[in-house]
Scaffold this active site. Sequence first.
Site, mmCIF file in Angstrom:
data_model
loop_
_atom_site.group_PDB
_atom_site.id
_atom_site.type_symbol
_atom_site.label_atom_id
_atom_site.label_comp_id
_atom_site.label_asym_id
_atom_site.label_seq_id
_atom_site.Cartn_x
_atom_site.Cartn_y
_atom_site.Cartn_z
ATOM 1 N N HIS A 285 24.427 45.163 28.891
ATOM 2 C CA HIS A 285 24.250 43.704 28.989
ATOM 3 C C HIS A 285 22.894 43.379 29.620
ATOM 4 C CE1 HIS A 285 28.615 42.557 28.427
ATOM 5 N NE2 HIS A 285 28.708 43.855 28.668
ATOM 6 N N HIS B 31 29.188 44.325 34.722
ATOM 7 C CA HIS B 31 28.538 44.529 33.414
ATOM 8 C C HIS B 31 27.027 44.358 33.523
ATOM 9 C CE1 HIS B 31 29.427 40.195 33.607
ATOM 10 N NE2 HIS B 31 28.365 40.016 32.818
ATOM 11 N N GLY C 251 33.500 45.983 37.442
ATOM 12 C CA GLY C 251 33.537 45.881 35.983
ATOM 13 C C GLY C 251 34.735 45.038 35.595
ATOM 14 N N LEU D 16 36.502 42.122 36.013
ATOM 15 C CA LEU D 16 35.962 40.935 36.682
ATOM 16 C C LEU D 16 36.910 40.390 37.746
ATOM 17 C CD1 LEU D 16 34.355 39.353 33.512
ATOM 18 C CD2 LEU D 16 33.125 40.054 35.581
ATOM 19 N N ASN E 115 25.519 30.518 34.966
ATOM 20 C CA ASN E 115 24.652 30.446 33.779
ATOM 21 C C ASN E 115 25.311 29.766 32.584
ATOM 22 O OD1 ASN E 115 26.298 32.419 32.653
ATOM 23 N ND2 ASN E 115 24.884 34.101 33.094
ATOM 24 N N HIS F 290 24.442 38.891 25.631
ATOM 25 C CA HIS F 290 25.544 39.699 26.155
ATOM 26 C C HIS F 290 25.754 40.941 25.337
ATOM 27 C CE1 HIS F 290 28.172 38.377 29.198
ATOM 28 N NE2 HIS F 290 28.108 37.123 28.832
ATOM 29 N N GLU G 196 49.414 39.312 45.311
ATOM 30 C CA GLU G 196 49.435 40.777 45.235
ATOM 31 C C GLU G 196 48.133 41.355 44.697
ATOM 32 O OE1 GLU G 196 51.712 38.763 43.922
ATOM 33 O OE2 GLU G 196 53.565 39.121 45.041
ATOM 34 N N PHE H 6 56.830 43.985 41.672
ATOM 35 C CA PHE H 6 55.595 43.195 41.687
ATOM 36 C C PHE H 6 54.347 44.056 41.868
ATOM 37 C CE2 PHE H 6 58.783 39.991 43.345
ATOM 38 C CZ PHE H 6 59.048 39.503 42.078
ATOM 39 N N HIS I 174 63.805 41.331 39.055
ATOM 40 C CA HIS I 174 63.426 41.996 40.300
ATOM 41 C C HIS I 174 63.784 43.488 40.312
ATOM 42 C CE1 HIS I 174 62.728 37.952 41.526
ATOM 43 N NE2 HIS I 174 62.585 38.239 42.810
HETATM 44 C C1 LIG Z 1 39.073 41.555 33.834
HETATM 45 C C2 LIG Z 1 38.026 41.606 32.770
HETATM 46 N N1 LIG Z 1 38.251 41.011 31.599
HETATM 47 C C3 LIG Z 1 37.330 41.085 30.599
HETATM 48 C C4 LIG Z 1 36.164 41.764 30.773
HETATM 49 C C5 LIG Z 1 35.158 41.899 29.634
HETATM 50 N N2 LIG Z 1 33.958 41.129 29.935
HETATM 51 C C6 LIG Z 1 32.835 41.714 30.374
HETATM 52 S S1 LIG Z 1 31.642 40.596 30.720
HETATM 53 C C7 LIG Z 1 32.639 39.306 30.271
HETATM 54 C C8 LIG Z 1 32.212 37.880 30.379
HETATM 55 C C9 LIG Z 1 30.914 37.729 30.890
HETATM 56 O O1 LIG Z 1 30.624 36.400 31.181
HETATM 57 P P1 LIG Z 1 30.161 36.071 32.628
HETATM 58 O O2 LIG Z 1 31.168 36.572 33.570
HETATM 59 O O3 LIG Z 1 29.835 34.638 32.698
HETATM 60 O O4 LIG Z 1 28.872 36.952 32.820
HETATM 61 P P2 LIG Z 1 27.418 36.634 32.287
HETATM 62 O O5 LIG Z 1 27.583 35.734 31.114
HETATM 63 O O6 LIG Z 1 26.715 35.971 33.379
HETATM 64 O O7 LIG Z 1 26.849 37.955 31.954
HETATM 65 C C10 LIG Z 1 33.855 39.762 29.841
HETATM 66 C C11 LIG Z 1 34.940 38.877 29.340
HETATM 67 C C12 LIG Z 1 35.963 42.387 32.014
HETATM 68 N N3 LIG Z 1 34.880 43.086 32.288
HETATM 69 N N4 LIG Z 1 36.899 42.270 32.999
#
Ligand SMILES: Cc1ncc(C[n+]2csc(CCOP(=O)(O)OP(=O)(O)O)c2C)c(N)n1
Length: 688
Positions: A39, A79, A127, A129, A198, A274, A423, A449, A485
């Site tokens: 990226h 990323h 990674g 998110l 952004n 991206h 959690e 859970f 549960h």
């Molecule tokens: C939990 C999770 N879901 C999906 C992804 C796949 N993924 C990588 S980057 C991204 C979105 C990127 O957008 P943003 O967070 O706004 O980053 P930017 O555009 O600034 O690079 C996704 C969905 C991930 N890394 N983690």
Amino acid sequence: MVPSATLATMIALPALDELCINTLRFLAVDMVQKANSGHPGLPMGSAAMAYALWDRSLKYNPRDPNWPDRDRFILSAGHGCALLYALLHVTGFDLPLDELKRFRQWGSHTPGHPEYGKTPGVEATTGPLGQGLANGVGMAIAEVALAARFNRPGHKIVDHYTYVLVSDGDLEEGISSEAGSIAGHQHLGKIIVLYADNHITIEGSTELAFTEDRMARFAAFGWQVQRVEQSNDVEAVALALDNARKETDRPSLIAVRTHIGFGSPHKQDTAAAHGEPLGVEEARLTKEGMNWPVSPSFHIPEEALEHFRRAVVRGSAAQVEWESRFKAFGQEYPELSAEFQRVIDRQLPGDWGAGLPTFVASDGPMATRVASGKVIEILGSRLPEMMGGSADLGPSTHTKIDGAGSFEPEDWAGRNMHFGIRENSMGAILNGMALHSGLIPYGGTFFVFSDYMRPPMRLAAMNALPVIYIFTHDSIGMGEDGPTHQPVEQLIGLRSIPGMVVLRPADANETVAAWRVAIGRKQGPVALVLTRQGLPVLDLNSYPAIPAGVPLGGYILADFSTAKDPEITLIATGSEVHLALKGRDQLQTEGVNARVVSMPSTNLFAAQSEDYRDRILPKGVPLLAIEAGSPMGWQSYVGPRIAVIGIDTFGSSAPGPVVMEHYGFTAENVCRQAHHVLNQRREKGSCA
Ligand SMILES: Cc1ncc(C[n+]2csc(CCOP(=O)(O)OP(=O)(O)O)c2C)c(N)n1
């Protein structure tokens, strides 16, 4: 050549700053281009704000990335890691340029997302998110907890910040609200989050799915919020960072209006920046537009490198200054200083296990969660680095350390944490605490859970983090609350995570032994899976093998003869061990010699030598496993010759003993199924 959007967002920077920022941008562009993967967009857009932090305020020493009082920096938007690798290289961490050229290649120190332990200076694997933000909250918690424990008047030996760089995706994930809420509630003034605002995610504009007022949201959590409108305004970012540091009572969020793919004529501010290289032609246009040499790639101007490398002198000086303060602290408080060193090095005191209880039959019946609670009280008094709690289930999970106080806003000496019903972020916060070092973090909830916290548990295992999970209400045996549960597939789910040790003890004494394993394991997470219902105590006079057997994962609990192999081996875990023992007695009255193997941890058993495993489960002896969980997995744990009494539906609401009986968890059924296995075998034998 510079695109109009770029012009709109460009402000005049001192030449050296601009040179340094563009160095980061184009290193990232070239890394992604060479790897043909990654990226480029986030690094290009966020380089200026990252530079403002790393150049103006971050306290770090590239020559000693693990110095205890360094600031922590987490790139939650993993990323965008090309940016982090570029920073680490130029500032002088042990990450040669060749490693940048091997971005995302086999065996490189520049993997596709930052991996803790693989690259010096990477503080957390990110990674997935949202996780990194919650890790940061865990680190900030560790900082204030250790400061409360060790700092003394005139001696601030724990005094650092946690910085996190997040993207839209981080803030879209629910965990960001969980963690943001906890940080705000706890008044964690030393976590500062830079938000790359952004307006773009992978599918396009954030208008598609993310339109709430993020600033208002974090303000409502109790954060200081600031906005910087010009992404490249280094001074404005630096000023906002100063303001954030001055705000000691609240965490800070700084939203910086960045532009993904900054400077790229056709990709800036679009999702095309991206997940793929700019492309040779677009990279050329971008470089030309920003007066950057098109070749050679991986160009680092000398002045920029020289400027960045001042971090080494600056960082070494900061570390030396801290070391001299730490020495003075040691002179005044020698024991405390040695204790600080011990916990930071993750060493255990020699006598940590002394005084743990031995339970006797008359103590029972006792739920293993209750036994665990008694162990926690003792361990907690011997190990002041133990700190944890539960996701609002403390009275059920028995996770409290009596007398250790609550970890509360600005009374951070308490060690009993209240995560609230959160959690996912509890798991990630525990990871952050473990990554910080100085603490043994633990957290509890109902076993079912654990699904809510699987992402951080996976990361804990991946990073060999010493985190302890206390999961109670471990099976359909928990009863009335019903199928929502009653965990069924959670055991196999956890066991399938590489590096996760799952222990499901059979009684109070196995629980003590399981805790010894958990505390003694300095690398990698341990999940203790405990009952709600009372269980008989396996008295050590009758079952002396327990203390030595549990750490081996599986062992002979009861046998009819040490000289001869049994006719059948019953393997059970947790509460079902008692059914196996009863079934064995019944079989014995019918002339069948059965062995009972207690297997609290299939993972630990699988790690033993083949010789040991064959002694416990002799080849040729049929096996019957009894476990109130999914029957899947047993063949891979112990081999194909196994029959299983398990449960492959969702359980039912009724008193625990009734549910257990309906699903076949009775001594009679154990006996019946054992006969079935033996009969099948005889038939097979006669056919042959
Ligand atoms: C939990 C999770 N879901 C999906 C992804 C796949 N993924 C990588 S980057 C991204 C979105 C990127 O957008 P943003 O967070 O706004 O980053 P930017 O555009 O600034 O690079 C996704 C969905 C991930 N890394 N983690």
